[in-house]
Design a protein around this motif. Structure first.
Motif, PDB file in Angstrom:
ATOM      1  N   SER A 259      39.317  -5.737 -25.289  1.00 42.49           N
ATOM      2  CA  SER A 259      37.891  -4.505 -26.017  1.00 42.49           C
ATOM      3  C   SER A 259      38.156  -3.664 -26.495  1.00 42.49           C
ATOM      4  O   SER A 259      37.937  -3.126 -27.710  1.00 42.49           O
ATOM      5  N   LYS A 260      39.066  -2.428 -25.966  1.00 41.75           N
ATOM      6  CA  LYS A 260      39.647  -1.456 -26.301  1.00 41.75           C
ATOM      7  C   LYS A 260      40.304  -2.284 -27.354  1.00 41.75           C
ATOM      8  O   LYS A 260      40.801  -1.429 -29.193  1.00 41.75           O
ATOM      9  N   ALA A 261      41.413  -2.958 -26.960  1.00 38.18           N
ATOM     10  CA  ALA A 261      42.767  -3.436 -27.924  1.00 38.18           C
ATOM     11  C   ALA A 261      42.346  -3.789 -29.723  1.00 38.18           C
ATOM     12  O   ALA A 261      42.581  -3.913 -30.583  1.00 38.18           O
ATOM     13  N   VAL A 262      41.245  -4.527 -29.725  1.00 36.50           N
ATOM     14  CA  VAL A 262      41.092  -5.407 -31.037  1.00 36.50           C
ATOM     15  C   VAL A 262      39.552  -4.316 -31.853  1.00 36.50           C
ATOM     16  O   VAL A 262      39.515  -4.966 -32.668  1.00 36.50           O
ATOM     17  N   GLY A 263      39.359  -3.576 -31.104  1.00 34.93           N
ATOM     18  CA  GLY A 263      38.245  -2.658 -31.719  1.00 34.93           C
ATOM     19  C   GLY A 263      37.290  -3.469 -32.284  1.00 34.93           C
ATOM     20  O   GLY A 263      36.794  -4.777 -31.120  1.00 34.93           O
ATOM     21  N   SER A 264      36.551  -2.677 -33.065  1.00 35.19           N
ATOM     22  CA  SER A 264      35.529  -3.452 -33.386  1.00 35.19           C
ATOM     23  C   SER A 264      35.468  -4.111 -34.624  1.00 35.19           C
ATOM     24  O   SER A 264      33.849  -5.352 -33.939  1.00 35.19           O
ATOM     25  N   GLN A 265      36.012  -4.968 -34.620  1.00 30.85           N
ATOM     26  CA  GLN A 265      36.006  -5.555 -35.956  1.00 30.85           C
ATOM     27  C   GLN A 265      36.390  -6.938 -35.438  1.00 30.85           C
ATOM     28  O   GLN A 265      36.924  -7.720 -36.102  1.00 30.85           O
ATOM     29  N   GLY A 266      37.059  -6.818 -33.871  1.00 28.03           N
ATOM     30  CA  GLY A 266      37.786  -7.862 -33.286  1.00 28.03           C
ATOM     31  C   GLY A 266      36.629  -8.667 -32.218  1.00 28.03           C
ATOM     32  O   GLY A 266      35.382  -8.053 -31.992  1.00 28.03           O
TER      33      GLY A 266
END
Length: 462
Positions: A259-266
């Motif tokens: 979740s942290k790696a893909v961010g809010s747009q992932g």
């Protein structure tokens, strides 16, 4: 000579600043107003060159002011050269003056215009603050601990460390084997402060990192350790905005890092076959998000979809999705590969977490039997060894001291002068006479898993 030496490099920096893209819209005006860098001579230089200054003609009268490029002097400091940022004064929208209607404008108007520009120019601190762009993930509040946050308490000495993760509330106690502390004494404290428990034990309070939370949160199945998660993230090469599939939610640790790696747009799609593991993963994810949103300005992205279903029967659920990467943490990943293979993009990575090497063999054999265009690029095992470096202490708690070697009397008489020099050098040595312990700690995290990196490739047919 010193003025010329200061002036050359800084003017070269100003020429380099003209090439920066964010300064193109300012035109040549701020660079022209930067002007030559002027310096104030010290008292010694003034006395040495007093005759030369007297002989030189005076260019400015008492009523006139020096050129606007002369920076304000700092009293009795000697020679001071301005940096390129300090000499560059960017105009603000209020400072920008309309174009001159005539070239022969009076000197009084030009002087007043320069005075207005000098008074309204931004300071160096404001300019640097404007250029620095901070990350939204690091915008934590400067406020103290508040009720509802997750707090990590640590105590211990040497390699024996005790950690306790708890949720802070307005009423209650922090109970542990090293004493109790009322929550009312913790609310209002800042991270890094040391408190004393009822039994006299000192401990430190801090906000847990994601690594601390994954290791200390409530577990159902065995967790994926952060050292292995970091390697899997490097294998998958995830970027913000990617869509990632996870098979095997477990306790939710891997889901948080994804979740942290893909961010809010992932987006992260996480499948779990067991109902109890599915509920625990959702609970741990929500608990971390709630605590993060209390202590940080930027909210944690709500980008993970937990699905209670077997991945081998989820063909209809993922048929409209294309995944940039896949993370598998399950007993038989070769069963799930034929289902998710069509939805993995060409060149995408599938990282597999397996506990036994026999599972790795079965995985590669399953890929061969199913004739999947997946190449095995890497099979890794992450080994981390922690070390202990501290002062050596005796059993009574007193620091041990280094034992001085005995010196031969005959040798000392033979080279008395040399020994004196050595004794003086030893007495001035910056380090003390206390020995240190430097060794690996006794308790180590050994083997956890084998990590397999698979890449999807496209076959070329003639």
């Amino acid at each position: 000579m010193l003025i010329a030496g200061c002036r050359g490099p800084v003017l070269l920096r100003l020429r380099d600043l003209r090439k920066l893209p964010f300064l193109h819209g300012l035109g040549r005006d701020p660079f022209e107003r930067a002007g030559p860098l002027c310096c104030k001579p010290s008292q010694r230089d003034t006395q040495d060159g007093e005759g030369q200054h007297k002989a030189a003609p005076k260019k400015f009268s008492g009523a006139e002011s020096p050129p606007p490029s002369v920076p304000p002097s700092i009293g009795d400091i000697g020679i001071r050269c301005l940096s390129s940022l300090e000499s560059l004064r960017l105009p603000t929208p209020r400072e920008e003056s309309p174009p001159r209607e005539s070239e022969d404008s009076s000197g009084d108007q030009g002087q007043s215009d320069l005075t207005q520009r000098g008074s309204g120019a931004p300071s160096l601190a404001a300019l640097v603050e404007e250029l620095n762009v901070s990350s939204s993930w690091s915008t934590s509040r400067t406020e103290p601990f508040r009720a509802g946050e997750l707090i990590l308490a640590e105590t211990g000495k040497r390699e024996t460390q005790f950690k306790k993760l708890f949720r802070l509330s307005t009423a209650g106690l922090l109970n542990s084997s090293w004493g109790a502390v009322p929550f009312s004494d913790i609310v209002g404290k800042f991270p890094g402060q040391i408190l004393r428990s009822s039994s006299g034990k000192h401990f430190m309070l801090k906000r847990p990192a994601l690594e601390d939370y994954v290791l200390l949160m409530k577990r159902g199945p065995a967790i994926t350790y952060p050292k292995d998660i970091s390697m899997m993230l490097l294998m998958m090469n995830i970027h913000p905005g990617d869509t990632v599939l996870e098979a095997g939610s477990g306790s939710g640790g891997m889901s948080l890092f994804l979740s942290k790696a893909v961010g809010s747009q992932g987006q992260v799609i996480s499948f779990e076959i067991r109902k109890d593991h599915h509920e625990l993963a959702k609970k741990n994810y929500k608990q971390w998000c709630d605590s993060w949103n209390i202590s940080h300005v930027e909210k944690w992205p709500d980008n993970v979809d937990f699905i209670h279903k077997d991945i081998s029967g989820a063909t209809e659920d993922i048929k409209s999705l294309t995944f940039d990467a896949v993370a598998l943490d399950m007993l038989n990943p070769q069963v799930a590969l034929p289902v998710l293979y069509p939805n993995l993009k060409y060149g995408g990575i599938c990282a597999v977490y397996l506990a036994n090497i026999t599972q790795v063999i079965e995985l590669l054999d399953g890929i061969r039997i199913c004739e999947l265009a997946l190449s095995c690029e890497k099979i890794s095992e992450v080994i981390v060894r922690d070390w202990l470096v501290c002062l050596a202490k005796q059993k009574n708690g007193i620091l041990a001291r280094k034992v001085e070697p005995e010196i031969n009397v005959d040798l000392q008489l033979h080279s008395q002068k040399k020994n004196r020099i050595e004794e003086e050098s030893h007495s001035d040595f910056p380090y003390g006479s206390f020995p240190y312990i430097a060794r690996p700690i006794h308790w180590q995290t050994g083997h956890t898993a084998f990590l397999v990196k698979l890449r999807k490739y496209k076959l070329q047919f003639n």
